[in-house]
Design a protein around this motif. Structure first.
Motif, PDB file in Angstrom:
ATOM      1  N   ARG A  12      30.130  -5.643  39.067  1.00 56.01           N
ATOM      2  CA  ARG A  12      30.143  -6.805  39.685  1.00 56.01           C
ATOM      3  C   ARG A  12      28.701  -7.393  39.678  1.00 56.01           C
ATOM      4  NH1 ARG A  12      33.372  -6.063  45.416  1.00 56.01           N
ATOM      5  NH2 ARG A  12      32.393  -8.088  45.596  1.00 56.01           N
ATOM      6  N   GLY A  13      27.732  -6.347  39.580  1.00 59.35           N
ATOM      7  CA  GLY A  13      26.401  -6.927  39.986  1.00 59.35           C
ATOM      8  C   GLY A  13      25.758  -7.262  38.426  1.00 59.35           C
ATOM      9  N   GLY A  14      26.513  -7.125  37.385  1.00 54.18           N
ATOM     10  CA  GLY A  14      25.756  -7.669  36.096  1.00 54.18           C
ATOM     11  C   GLY A  14      25.282  -6.217  35.250  1.00 54.18           C
ATOM     12  N   LYS A  15      25.754  -5.128  35.687  1.00 58.79           N
ATOM     13  CA  LYS A  15      25.331  -3.794  34.903  1.00 58.79           C
ATOM     14  C   LYS A  15      23.790  -3.829  34.989  1.00 58.79           C
ATOM     15  CE  LYS A  15      29.315  -3.285  32.030  1.00 58.79           C
ATOM     16  NZ  LYS A  15      30.333  -4.378  32.470  1.00 58.79           N
ATOM     17  N   GLY A  16      23.201  -3.663  34.012  1.00 59.62           N
ATOM     18  CA  GLY A  16      21.511  -3.607  34.006  1.00 59.62           C
ATOM     19  C   GLY A  16      20.708  -4.918  34.523  1.00 59.62           C
ATOM     20  N   LYS A  17      21.538  -5.728  34.749  1.00 61.73           N
ATOM     21  CA  LYS A  17      20.784  -6.868  35.408  1.00 61.73           C
ATOM     22  C   LYS A  17      20.412  -6.559  36.974  1.00 61.73           C
ATOM     23  CE  LYS A  17      23.039 -10.596  32.720  1.00 61.73           C
ATOM     24  NZ  LYS A  17      23.887 -11.715  32.869  1.00 61.73           N
ATOM     25  N   ILE A  18      21.236  -5.391  37.496  1.00 60.46           N
ATOM     26  CA  ILE A  18      20.632  -5.162  38.802  1.00 60.46           C
ATOM     27  C   ILE A  18      19.363  -4.320  38.760  1.00 60.46           C
ATOM     28  CG2 ILE A  18      21.510  -3.146  40.526  1.00 60.46           C
ATOM     29  CD1 ILE A  18      24.315  -3.646  39.596  1.00 60.46           C
ATOM     30  N   VAL A  19      19.427  -3.573  37.750  1.00 66.97           N
ATOM     31  CA  VAL A  19      17.969  -2.750  37.732  1.00 66.97           C
ATOM     32  C   VAL A  19      16.785  -3.753  37.142  1.00 66.97           C
ATOM     33  CG1 VAL A  19      16.758  -0.962  36.502  1.00 66.97           C
ATOM     34  CG2 VAL A  19      19.312  -0.804  36.706  1.00 66.97           C
ATOM     35  N   THR A  20      16.929  -4.884  36.608  1.00 64.04           N
ATOM     36  CA  THR A  20      15.844  -5.604  36.313  1.00 64.04           C
ATOM     37  C   THR A  20      15.641  -6.502  37.464  1.00 64.04           C
ATOM     38  OG1 THR A  20      16.809  -5.793  33.913  1.00 64.04           O
ATOM     39  CG2 THR A  20      15.401  -7.749  34.763  1.00 64.04           C
ATOM     40  N   ARG A  21      16.647  -7.116  38.296  1.00 67.46           N
ATOM     41  CA  ARG A  21      16.359  -7.654  39.302  1.00 67.46           C
ATOM     42  C   ARG A  21      15.667  -6.954  40.510  1.00 67.46           C
ATOM     43  NH1 ARG A  21      21.817  -9.724  38.742  1.00 67.46           N
ATOM     44  NH2 ARG A  21      22.508  -8.059  40.129  1.00 67.46           N
ATOM     45  N   MET A  22      16.036  -5.458  40.718  1.00 63.19           N
ATOM     46  CA  MET A  22      15.387  -4.728  41.757  1.00 63.19           C
ATOM     47  C   MET A  22      14.020  -4.378  41.471  1.00 63.19           C
ATOM     48  SD  MET A  22      17.224  -4.135  44.623  1.00 63.19           S
ATOM     49  CE  MET A  22      17.240  -6.237  44.341  1.00 63.19           C
ATOM     50  N   ALA A  23      13.864  -4.096  40.041  1.00 62.30           N
ATOM     51  CA  ALA A  23      12.609  -3.838  39.627  1.00 62.30           C
ATOM     52  C   ALA A  23      11.404  -4.896  39.902  1.00 62.30           C
ATOM     53  CB  ALA A  23      12.506  -3.308  38.183  1.00 62.30           C
ATOM     54  N   ALA A  49      23.195  -0.192  24.176  1.00 61.54           N
ATOM     55  CA  ALA A  49      24.296   0.596  23.743  1.00 61.54           C
ATOM     56  C   ALA A  49      25.212   0.940  24.670  1.00 61.54           C
ATOM     57  CB  ALA A  49      23.984   1.405  22.590  1.00 61.54           C
ATOM     58  N   LYS A  50      24.550   1.358  25.918  1.00 62.38           N
ATOM     59  CA  LYS A  50      25.382   2.011  26.799  1.00 62.38           C
ATOM     60  C   LYS A  50      25.313   1.326  28.190  1.00 62.38           C
ATOM     61  CE  LYS A  50      27.065   5.516  24.702  1.00 62.38           C
ATOM     62  NZ  LYS A  50      28.409   5.734  24.564  1.00 62.38           N
ATOM     63  N   PRO A  51      25.756   0.145  28.214  1.00 57.43           N
ATOM     64  CA  PRO A  51      25.615  -0.658  29.645  1.00 57.43           C
ATOM     65  C   PRO A  51      26.089  -0.376  30.677  1.00 57.43           C
ATOM     66  CG  PRO A  51      26.963  -1.740  28.115  1.00 57.43           C
ATOM     67  CD  PRO A  51      26.525  -0.831  27.615  1.00 57.43           C
ATOM     68  N   GLY A  52      27.176   0.592  30.470  1.00 55.73           N
ATOM     69  CA  GLY A  52      28.056   1.075  31.550  1.00 55.73           C
ATOM     70  C   GLY A  52      27.647   2.353  32.458  1.00 55.73           C
ATOM     71  N   PHE A  53      26.709   2.633  31.668  1.00 55.96           N
ATOM     72  CA  PHE A  53      26.095   4.009  32.086  1.00 55.96           C
ATOM     73  C   PHE A  53      24.898   4.083  33.334  1.00 55.96           C
ATOM     74  CE2 PHE A  53      28.787   5.254  28.921  1.00 55.96           C
ATOM     75  CZ  PHE A  53      28.675   6.817  28.622  1.00 55.96           C
ATOM     76  N   TRP A  54      25.301   3.664  34.367  1.00 54.94           N
ATOM     77  CA  TRP A  54      24.227   3.423  35.477  1.00 54.94           C
ATOM     78  C   TRP A  54      23.332   4.737  35.582  1.00 54.94           C
ATOM     79  CZ3 TRP A  54      25.753   7.136  38.654  1.00 54.94           C
ATOM     80  CH2 TRP A  54      27.288   7.305  38.888  1.00 54.94           C
ATOM     81  N   GLY A  63      34.780  10.244  39.863  1.00 48.49           N
ATOM     82  CA  GLY A  63      34.723  10.006  38.647  1.00 48.49           C
ATOM     83  C   GLY A  63      34.281  11.257  37.834  1.00 48.49           C
ATOM     84  N   PRO A  64      34.314  11.370  36.701  1.00 49.94           N
ATOM     85  CA  PRO A  64      33.655  12.684  36.021  1.00 49.94           C
ATOM     86  C   PRO A  64      32.017  12.511  35.760  1.00 49.94           C
ATOM     87  CG  PRO A  64      34.573  11.437  34.252  1.00 49.94           C
ATOM     88  CD  PRO A  64      35.001  10.653  35.520  1.00 49.94           C
ATOM     89  N   LEU A  65      31.473  13.486  35.814  1.00 42.61           N
ATOM     90  CA  LEU A  65      29.979  13.601  35.416  1.00 42.61           C
ATOM     91  C   LEU A  65      29.860  13.118  33.901  1.00 42.61           C
ATOM     92  CD1 LEU A  65      28.661  16.312  37.477  1.00 42.61           C
ATOM     93  CD2 LEU A  65      28.798  13.817  38.056  1.00 42.61           C
ATOM     94  N   ILE A  66      28.540  12.785  33.819  1.00 39.16           N
ATOM     95  CA  ILE A  66      28.229  12.605  32.273  1.00 39.16           C
ATOM     96  C   ILE A  66      27.889  14.024  31.566  1.00 39.16           C
ATOM     97  CG2 ILE A  66      26.391  11.527  30.534  1.00 39.16           C
ATOM     98  CD1 ILE A  66      26.202   9.150  33.001  1.00 39.16           C
ATOM     99  N   THR A  67      28.484  14.452  30.567  1.00 41.22           N
ATOM    100  CA  THR A  67      28.166  15.764  30.089  1.00 41.22           C
ATOM    101  C   THR A  67      27.063  15.694  29.086  1.00 41.22           C
ATOM    102  OG1 THR A  67      29.563  15.274  28.176  1.00 41.22           O
ATOM    103  CG2 THR A  67      30.621  16.312  30.021  1.00 41.22           C
ATOM    104  N   PRO A  68      26.470  16.685  28.853  1.00 37.64           N
ATOM    105  CA  PRO A  68      25.442  17.125  27.682  1.00 37.64           C
ATOM    106  C   PRO A  68      25.885  16.582  26.464  1.00 37.64           C
ATOM    107  CG  PRO A  68      25.408  18.928  28.969  1.00 37.64           C
ATOM    108  CD  PRO A  68      26.505  18.020  29.656  1.00 37.64           C
TER     109      PRO A  68
END
Length: 284
Positions: free
Chosen positions: A104-115, A129-134, A216-221
């Motif tokens: 809802r917040g625009g994925k990586g745009k959240i990080v850019t705004r907050m930074a 390449a992985k925009p959904g991987f917060w 949800g599942p964790l991100i695996t190695p």
């Protein structure tokens, strides 16, 4: 370039770094483990312990603090459903809730705004390449400490009280079944308010924490191996962060990366011991 971009902003609200007055020796970091930490004394107004303060780690669930702040500051009237989503995300580190707000917040745009707003010089979004991987956001112990300072000193009271209020009631178990009472909750005396993070230990905990919930599942190695721009790919990370002590005196941030293939129980033990020894090393 990222550091240069935000250097001027970061300088506007500096965290004063001072040589800490130690009650005991600084904690010893085990071989094969990377640890970055910052302890900020809000009464003294300075950092009293630090190590690799600007070293980038992948955020895992610590990014959920920024997701929450961004959402609340952009949403004038959160719905009942919104508030329930924030609650489970912050208290029980629910991944589905984080993903919903991330989208809802625009994925990586959240990080850019907050930074930009908080002056986070070491924080950047996940790879394009992985925009959904917060959880692939990069951040440092210094920037996490700045985030807590923002919440306590600059954020609107409604935002501060909601976010910190949920962190004070962090549940023993994450909704994915992992025990999230490592580090601060297990090693330091109350009161505290915490946001934990873990990644790289698989989707199923070695011993499922109880009570349990759906998550949800964790991100695996294995899924990390193709993203060289993300810090510590192939290494599990375990982070413990929050406010500690009467009057929320200390901002306590400990970020850790463990040997590739490291087991959950061993990593938890190392992180909890580091948290305990770091706390003991700080004179209050």
């Amino acid at each position: 370039m990222r550091t240069k971009r935000w250097a001027a902003v970061a300088a506007a609200v500096p965290l004063l770094i001072a040589t800490p007055a130690l009650a005991e020796a600084p904690p010893k970091v085990p071989a094969g483990t990377t640890a970055g930490y910052v302890v900020f004394d809000r009464v003294a107004g300075k950092i009293v312990a630090h190590r690799l303060a600007h070293r980038a780690f992948r955020s895992a669930s610590v990014i959920k603090i920024l997701i929450a702040i961004d959402f609340l500051e952009r949403t004038a009237k959160p719905t009942v459903r919104d508030l329930a989503t924030l609650k489970v995300m912050l208290r029980s580190s629910d991944d589905d809730a984080a993903s919903a707000l991330w989208d809802r917040g625009g994925k990586g745009k959240i990080v850019t705004r907050m930074a930009r707003k908080l002056g986070l010089a070491d924080t950047s979004p996940p790879p394009a390449a992985k925009p959904g991987f917060w959880g692939y956001t990069s951040l440092s112990a210094y920037d996490v400490a700045r985030t807590y300072r923002y919440l306590m000193d600059r954020a609107d009271a409604k935002v501060r009280d909601l976010v910190i209020g949920h962190l004070r009631q962090a549940t023993p178990c994450g909704t994915d079944g992992f025990d999230q009472y490592f580090g601060i909750p297990r090693a330091l005396p109350k009161p505290w308010a915490v946001k934990q993070g873990w990644s790289g230990f698989g989707a199923v905990p070695p011993v499922r924490c109880s009570p349990t919930g759906a998550g949800g599942p964790l991100i695996t190695p294995q899924s990390q191996a193709r993203l060289p721009l993300v810090p510590d790919l192939g290494r599990p990370v375990l982070h413990t962060t929050g406010l500690v002590g009467k009057g929320d005196r200390l901002i306590f941030v400990l970020l850790t990366a463990h040997p590739a293939g490291g087991r959950w129980n061993d990593s938890v033990k190392r992180t909890t011991t580091l948290a305990r020894d770091l706390y003991r090393s700080v004179s209050m």
